[in-house]
Motif scaffolding. Structure first.
Motif, PDB file in Angstrom:
ATOM      1  N   ILE A  74      -6.045   1.287 -12.473  1.00 31.09           N
ATOM      2  CA  ILE A  74      -4.576   1.852 -12.806  1.00 31.09           C
ATOM      3  C   ILE A  74      -3.573   1.156 -11.853  1.00 31.09           C
ATOM      4  CG2 ILE A  74      -3.198   4.003 -12.710  1.00 31.09           C
ATOM      5  CD1 ILE A  74      -5.863   5.627 -12.318  1.00 31.09           C
ATOM      6  N   VAL A  75      -2.424   0.863 -12.690  1.00 31.06           N
ATOM      7  CA  VAL A  75      -1.111   0.311 -12.020  1.00 31.06           C
ATOM      8  C   VAL A  75      -0.225   1.248 -12.472  1.00 31.06           C
ATOM      9  CG1 VAL A  75       0.522  -1.313 -12.021  1.00 31.06           C
ATOM     10  CG2 VAL A  75      -1.679  -2.071 -12.006  1.00 31.06           C
ATOM     11  N   ALA A  76       0.322   1.975 -11.368  1.00 28.78           N
ATOM     12  CA  ALA A  76       1.435   2.842 -11.398  1.00 28.78           C
ATOM     13  C   ALA A  76       2.663   2.406 -10.724  1.00 28.78           C
ATOM     14  CB  ALA A  76       0.739   4.310 -10.736  1.00 28.78           C
ATOM     15  N   ALA A  77       3.609   2.284 -11.588  1.00 31.48           N
ATOM     16  CA  ALA A  77       4.977   1.877 -11.011  1.00 31.48           C
ATOM     17  C   ALA A  77       6.302   2.471 -11.483  1.00 31.48           C
ATOM     18  CB  ALA A  77       4.789   0.260 -11.343  1.00 31.48           C
ATOM     19  N   ASP A  78       7.101   3.161 -10.503  1.00 29.18           N
ATOM     20  CA  ASP A  78       8.388   3.773 -11.234  1.00 29.18           C
ATOM     21  C   ASP A  78       9.110   3.481  -9.738  1.00 29.18           C
ATOM     22  OD1 ASP A  78       8.670   6.893 -10.115  1.00 29.18           O
ATOM     23  OD2 ASP A  78       6.701   5.915 -10.199  1.00 29.18           O
ATOM     24  N   ARG A  79      10.326   3.988  -9.977  1.00 30.73           N
ATOM     25  CA  ARG A  79      11.482   3.486  -9.059  1.00 30.73           C
ATOM     26  C   ARG A  79      11.085   4.560  -7.968  1.00 30.73           C
ATOM     27  NH1 ARG A  79      18.060   3.495 -10.112  1.00 30.73           N
ATOM     28  NH2 ARG A  79      18.692   2.857  -8.055  1.00 30.73           N
ATOM     29  N   TYR A  80      10.544   5.604  -8.141  1.00 28.96           N
ATOM     30  CA  TYR A  80      10.382   6.676  -6.983  1.00 28.96           C
ATOM     31  C   TYR A  80       9.109   6.807  -6.285  1.00 28.96           C
ATOM     32  CZ  TYR A  80      14.555   7.553  -9.889  1.00 28.96           C
ATOM     33  OH  TYR A  80      15.714   7.675 -10.711  1.00 28.96           O
ATOM     34  N   GLY A  81       8.128   5.917  -6.881  1.00 27.19           N
ATOM     35  CA  GLY A  81       6.733   6.349  -6.486  1.00 27.19           C
ATOM     36  C   GLY A  81       6.051   7.476  -7.089  1.00 27.19           C
ATOM     37  N   THR A  82       6.595   8.183  -8.078  1.00 26.95           N
ATOM     38  CA  THR A  82       6.079   9.618  -8.452  1.00 26.95           C
ATOM     39  C   THR A  82       4.905   9.158  -9.223  1.00 26.95           C
ATOM     40  OG1 THR A  82       8.188  10.416  -8.709  1.00 26.95           O
ATOM     41  CG2 THR A  82       6.775  11.589  -9.844  1.00 26.95           C
ATOM     42  N   ASN A  95      -8.850   4.476  -7.687  1.00 23.51           N
ATOM     43  CA  ASN A  95      -8.693   3.563  -9.074  1.00 23.51           C
ATOM     44  C   ASN A  95      -7.412   2.968  -9.009  1.00 23.51           C
ATOM     45  OD1 ASN A  95     -10.903   5.147  -9.516  1.00 23.51           O
ATOM     46  ND2 ASN A  95     -10.603   5.705 -11.507  1.00 23.51           N
ATOM     47  N   LEU A  96      -6.705   3.334  -8.170  1.00 21.86           N
ATOM     48  CA  LEU A  96      -5.224   2.567  -8.053  1.00 21.86           C
ATOM     49  C   LEU A  96      -5.349   1.218  -7.524  1.00 21.86           C
ATOM     50  CD1 LEU A  96      -2.234   3.548  -8.642  1.00 21.86           C
ATOM     51  CD2 LEU A  96      -2.208   4.172  -6.322  1.00 21.86           C
ATOM     52  N   VAL A  97      -4.867   0.418  -8.321  1.00 23.05           N
ATOM     53  CA  VAL A  97      -5.087  -1.252  -7.989  1.00 23.05           C
ATOM     54  C   VAL A  97      -3.733  -1.565  -7.681  1.00 23.05           C
ATOM     55  CG1 VAL A  97      -7.355  -1.461  -9.003  1.00 23.05           C
ATOM     56  CG2 VAL A  97      -5.204  -2.132 -10.324  1.00 23.05           C
ATOM     57  N   GLY A  98      -2.381  -0.863  -8.293  1.00 22.86           N
ATOM     58  CA  GLY A  98      -1.166  -1.437  -8.090  1.00 22.86           C
ATOM     59  C   GLY A  98      -0.048  -0.517  -7.877  1.00 22.86           C
ATOM     60  N   ARG A  99       0.777  -0.841  -7.253  1.00 25.80           N
ATOM     61  CA  ARG A  99       1.862   0.431  -7.077  1.00 25.80           C
ATOM     62  C   ARG A  99       3.331  -0.375  -6.668  1.00 25.80           C
ATOM     63  NH1 ARG A  99       3.177   0.741  -1.402  1.00 25.80           N
ATOM     64  NH2 ARG A  99       1.915  -0.863  -0.038  1.00 25.80           N
ATOM     65  N   ASP A 100       4.292   0.653  -6.907  1.00 29.49           N
ATOM     66  CA  ASP A 100       5.716   0.175  -6.743  1.00 29.49           C
ATOM     67  C   ASP A 100       5.790   0.385  -5.207  1.00 29.49           C
ATOM     68  OD1 ASP A 100       6.907   3.186  -6.102  1.00 29.49           O
ATOM     69  OD2 ASP A 100       5.900   3.309  -7.865  1.00 29.49           O
ATOM     70  N   THR A 101       7.050  -0.096  -4.747  1.00 32.62           N
ATOM     71  CA  THR A 101       7.295  -0.165  -3.358  1.00 32.62           C
ATOM     72  C   THR A 101       7.777   0.960  -2.769  1.00 32.62           C
ATOM     73  OG1 THR A 101       8.654  -1.374  -1.616  1.00 32.62           O
ATOM     74  CG2 THR A 101       9.778  -0.853  -3.630  1.00 32.62           C
ATOM     75  N   ALA A 102       8.286   2.066  -3.696  1.00 34.56           N
ATOM     76  CA  ALA A 102       8.551   3.520  -3.247  1.00 34.56           C
ATOM     77  C   ALA A 102       7.335   4.081  -2.599  1.00 34.56           C
ATOM     78  CB  ALA A 102       9.472   3.983  -4.303  1.00 34.56           C
ATOM     79  N   ALA A 103       6.299   3.774  -3.152  1.00 33.18           N
ATOM     80  CA  ALA A 103       5.076   4.580  -2.854  1.00 33.18           C
ATOM     81  C   ALA A 103       4.640   4.008  -1.581  1.00 33.18           C
ATOM     82  CB  ALA A 103       3.915   4.548  -4.015  1.00 33.18           C
ATOM     83  N   LYS A 104       5.102   4.725  -0.460  1.00 31.62           N
ATOM     84  CA  LYS A 104       4.861   4.117   1.000  1.00 31.62           C
ATOM     85  C   LYS A 104       3.858   4.854   1.808  1.00 31.62           C
ATOM     86  CE  LYS A 104       9.659   2.332   1.335  1.00 31.62           C
ATOM     87  NZ  LYS A 104      10.855   2.467   2.202  1.00 31.62           N
ATOM     88  N   PHE A 105       3.337   5.893   1.101  1.00 35.00           N
ATOM     89  CA  PHE A 105       2.420   6.939   1.898  1.00 35.00           C
ATOM     90  C   PHE A 105       1.082   6.130   2.430  1.00 35.00           C
ATOM     91  CE2 PHE A 105       1.948   7.831  -2.639  1.00 35.00           C
ATOM     92  CZ  PHE A 105       0.681   7.996  -2.758  1.00 35.00           C
ATOM     93  N   PRO A 106       0.902   6.574   3.592  1.00 37.39           N
ATOM     94  CA  PRO A 106      -0.572   6.094   4.044  1.00 37.39           C
ATOM     95  C   PRO A 106      -1.628   5.731   3.117  1.00 37.39           C
ATOM     96  CG  PRO A 106       0.332   7.655   5.590  1.00 37.39           C
ATOM     97  CD  PRO A 106       1.217   7.804   4.414  1.00 37.39           C
ATOM     98  N   ALA A 107      -2.121   6.735   2.301  1.00 37.85           N
ATOM     99  CA  ALA A 107      -3.173   6.487   1.543  1.00 37.85           C
ATOM    100  C   ALA A 107      -2.936   5.355   0.545  1.00 37.85           C
ATOM    101  CB  ALA A 107      -3.450   7.871   0.545  1.00 37.85           C
ATOM    102  N   VAL A 108      -2.078   4.697   0.274  1.00 40.56           N
ATOM    103  CA  VAL A 108      -1.910   3.504  -0.690  1.00 40.56           C
ATOM    104  C   VAL A 108      -1.386   2.376   0.211  1.00 40.56           C
ATOM    105  CG1 VAL A 108      -1.646   5.024  -2.604  1.00 40.56           C
ATOM    106  CG2 VAL A 108       0.329   4.244  -1.399  1.00 40.56           C
ATOM    107  N   ALA A 109      -1.755   2.380   1.499  1.00 44.02           N
ATOM    108  CA  ALA A 109      -0.941   1.234   2.329  1.00 44.02           C
ATOM    109  C   ALA A 109      -1.778  -0.152   1.840  1.00 44.02           C
ATOM    110  CB  ALA A 109      -1.156   1.403   3.656  1.00 44.02           C
ATOM    111  N   ASP A 110      -2.941  -0.033   1.457  1.00 40.99           N
ATOM    112  CA  ASP A 110      -3.810  -1.249   1.102  1.00 40.99           C
ATOM    113  C   ASP A 110      -3.680  -1.689  -0.353  1.00 40.99           C
ATOM    114  OD1 ASP A 110      -4.313  -1.628   3.962  1.00 40.99           O
ATOM    115  OD2 ASP A 110      -6.334  -0.254   3.553  1.00 40.99           O
TER     116      ASP A 110
END
Length: 335
Positions: A74-82, A95-110
């Motif tokens: 899954i790639v999840a990308a929006d302006r707010y990290g929602t 299953n998350l393999v790509g994210r936006d920069t607003a999603a900064k929380f520790p669980a997705v750091a990698d």
């Protein structure tokens, strides 16, 4: 007071740590600057790698019927990290393999970031991740990239880009349906709504509502005050206060700050993003903005700030965000 303590206990029982850091007494009549903090901004999953019922066909927000057959990448990308936050909260963080920069929380750091400069998507960078589904909205782009991903055969699902308190349940369920885990969506909605209700109980019900203005700043180049539809108005009202910008007659989401606009809004307190406050030099820099010193908030240095990627995300963390803000705005003392 007992009602507010019980509400705080309910939020804490859900496994969430809340910290309001500040410099002075912050009762409804007090002065001082405060920072509302989540000890851990990672959402707690309602399930652990739940099995998906796929394939599923959903109506994308842009009107296109999209069929998802696989949610393993899954790639999840929006302006707010929602969308990334919701994916993790549903139990599909692995299953998350790509994210936006607003999603900064520790669980997705990698997890790799796919938004260049915060809001720009890159077709090649996303395709290199071999996504099986892309969750996105029109708050980022360019649209040509999202179209190219579809042309390459990747299921791309658009969601409503509007972020309001009222829209949280529908947004959660829409993401859950697209990923084939509707039952987890329902469970996450129930938990989130309980946390929101508990946070509302932290708000004092005596006295006149505070007037709070949301200021969006990025250095001296971008200085805006929120009005109707900013998203902050919904959050401020949920906290038992009045959105000062809307009450003063601002009908746009944001307008440039002027001394006239601030004086007309006459906020008792200011709400800001932490990085935005830092970008103008903190409280000392804020005092130099024309009109601030003439407001009750400016005179009392009554400012509450919160991490940029958390404050207006309006997703599974909303109840926790509200609770932290309620403590920062209304509770005396602090750590």
């Amino acid at each position: 007071m007992m009602k507010r303590l019980a509400a705080a206990a309910l939020v804490a029982a859900a496994g969430f740590g809340l910290v309001a850091c500040g410099s002075s007494d912050n009762s409804t009549t007090s002065q001082g600057a405060r920072t509302a903090v989540l000890e851990d901004s990672s959402p707690v999953p309602v399930s652990d790698n739940p099995p998906a019922t796929l394939p599923v066909t959903v109506k994308s927000f842009d009107g296109v019927d999209v069929t998802i057959t696989d949610n393993s990448r899954i790639v999840a990308a929006d302006r707010y990290g929602t969308l990334a936050t919701t994916t993790v909260a549903l139990g599909l963080g692995d299953n998350l393999v790509g994210r936006d920069t607003a999603a900064k929380f520790p669980a997705v750091a990698d997890v790799p970031v796919v938004t260049v400069g915060g809001q720009s998507l890159n077709t090649e960078a996303i395709l290199d991740l071999n996504p099986t589904v892309v969750l996105t909205d029109t708050s980022i782009g360019p649209k040509s990239v999202q179209d190219q991903l579809r042309a390459a055969g990747v299921p791309v699902v658009f969601f409503d880009p509007t972020r309001t308190l009222e829209g949280v349940p529908g947004q959660i369920q829409a993401v859950a349906d697209a990923l084939g885990v509707p039952a987890q969506g329902a469970a996450l909605i129930d938990r989130t709504e309980s946390e929101i209700a508990a946070a509302r109980d932290l708000v004092p019900n005596d006295g006149d509502p505070l007037k709070i203005a949301f200021l969006y700043m990025r250095g001296s180049a971008i200085t805006m005050i929120g009005g109707e539809g900013s998203g902050a108005d919904s959050l401020i009202e949920a906290l038992g206060a009045t959105d000062a910008g809307t009450a003063s007659g601002i009908t746009q989401q944001f307008v440039p700050i002027t001394s006239e606009a601030l004086i007309a809004a006459a906020p008792d307190a200011l709400l800001m993003m932490t990085d935005g406050l830092a970008s103008i030099g903190g409280i000392d820099g804020l005092e130099k903005v024309p009109g601030i010193a003439q407001t009750p908030a400016g005179k009392n240095k009554r400012v509450v700030d919160m991490e940029d990627g958390v404050l207006l995300s309006f997703g599974p963390n909303t109840g926790r965000v509200m609770a932290a803000l309620a403590e920062a705005i209304y509770e005396p003392g602090g750590s």
